[in-house]
Write a protein that holds these residues in place. Structure first.
Motif, mmCIF file in Angstrom:
data_model
loop_
_atom_site.group_PDB
_atom_site.id
_atom_site.type_symbol
_atom_site.label_atom_id
_atom_site.label_comp_id
_atom_site.label_asym_id
_atom_site.label_seq_id
_atom_site.Cartn_x
_atom_site.Cartn_y
_atom_site.Cartn_z
ATOM 1 N N GLY A 135 -20.609 -15.773 -35.076
ATOM 2 C CA GLY A 135 -21.445 -14.933 -34.575
ATOM 3 C C GLY A 135 -22.734 -14.703 -35.738
ATOM 4 N N ALA A 136 -22.827 -15.228 -36.929
ATOM 5 C CA ALA A 136 -23.786 -14.843 -37.877
ATOM 6 C C ALA A 136 -25.001 -15.028 -37.721
ATOM 7 C CB ALA A 136 -23.231 -15.337 -39.176
ATOM 8 N N GLY A 137 -25.336 -16.177 -36.685
ATOM 9 C CA GLY A 137 -26.643 -16.540 -36.465
ATOM 10 C C GLY A 137 -27.246 -17.250 -37.603
ATOM 11 N N ASP A 142 -28.999 -21.663 -30.914
ATOM 12 C CA ASP A 142 -29.301 -20.356 -30.236
ATOM 13 C C ASP A 142 -27.907 -19.752 -30.462
ATOM 14 O OD1 ASP A 142 -30.865 -18.554 -29.129
ATOM 15 O OD2 ASP A 142 -31.088 -19.261 -27.133
ATOM 16 N N GLN A 143 -28.333 -18.285 -29.788
ATOM 17 C CA GLN A 143 -27.007 -17.334 -29.793
ATOM 18 C C GLN A 143 -26.820 -17.045 -28.367
ATOM 19 O OE1 GLN A 143 -27.608 -14.724 -33.630
ATOM 20 N NE2 GLN A 143 -25.591 -15.035 -33.350
ATOM 21 N N SER A 144 -25.584 -17.044 -27.691
ATOM 22 C CA SER A 144 -25.711 -16.418 -26.438
ATOM 23 C C SER A 144 -25.795 -15.032 -26.463
ATOM 24 C CB SER A 144 -23.816 -16.746 -26.130
ATOM 25 O OG SER A 144 -23.551 -15.963 -24.968
ATOM 26 N N ASP A 145 -26.552 -14.587 -25.466
ATOM 27 C CA ASP A 145 -26.786 -12.998 -25.122
ATOM 28 C C ASP A 145 -25.486 -12.166 -25.080
ATOM 29 O OD1 ASP A 145 -29.527 -13.236 -25.704
ATOM 30 O OD2 ASP A 145 -29.972 -13.714 -23.461
ATOM 31 N N GLU A 146 -24.445 -12.966 -24.407
ATOM 32 C CA GLU A 146 -23.350 -12.408 -24.014
ATOM 33 C C GLU A 146 -22.321 -12.094 -25.197
ATOM 34 O OE1 GLU A 146 -19.310 -14.156 -21.709
ATOM 35 O OE2 GLU A 146 -21.314 -14.295 -20.516
ATOM 36 N N ASP A 147 -22.126 -12.950 -26.049
ATOM 37 C CA ASP A 147 -21.298 -12.756 -26.981
ATOM 38 C C ASP A 147 -21.757 -13.272 -28.560
ATOM 39 O OD1 ASP A 147 -21.109 -15.613 -27.134
ATOM 40 O OD2 ASP A 147 -19.195 -15.901 -26.300
#
Length: 65
Positions: free
Chosen positions: A12-14, A25-30
């Motif tokens: 989840g570093a992006g 993209d990155q999930s808004d959830e996790d």
């Protein structure tokens, strides 16, 4: 180019989203990676390669050709 991701190993570093926002993209959830384009157009390949190289979790696999 085809892209595969191992979402279960994502940290989840992006970084991927920073280098290729049209592809990742990155999930808004996790906050884990989401693949937006499995086979991105050629003009995005350099950014995708950078994202794969700089991914701290090593979850991006590229299939060239």
């Amino acid at each position: 180019m085809r892209i595969e991701i191992d979402k279960e190993q994502c940290l989840g570093a992006g970084q991927c989203q920073l280098y290729a926002p049209q592809v990742f993209d990155q999930s808004d959830e996790d906050a884990l990676v989401e693949l937006l384009a499995e086979a991105p157009p050629r003009e995005l390949h350099d950014g995708v390669r950078d994202a794969a190289t700089l991914c701290p979790g090593g979850v991006i696999t590229l299939r060239e050709g």
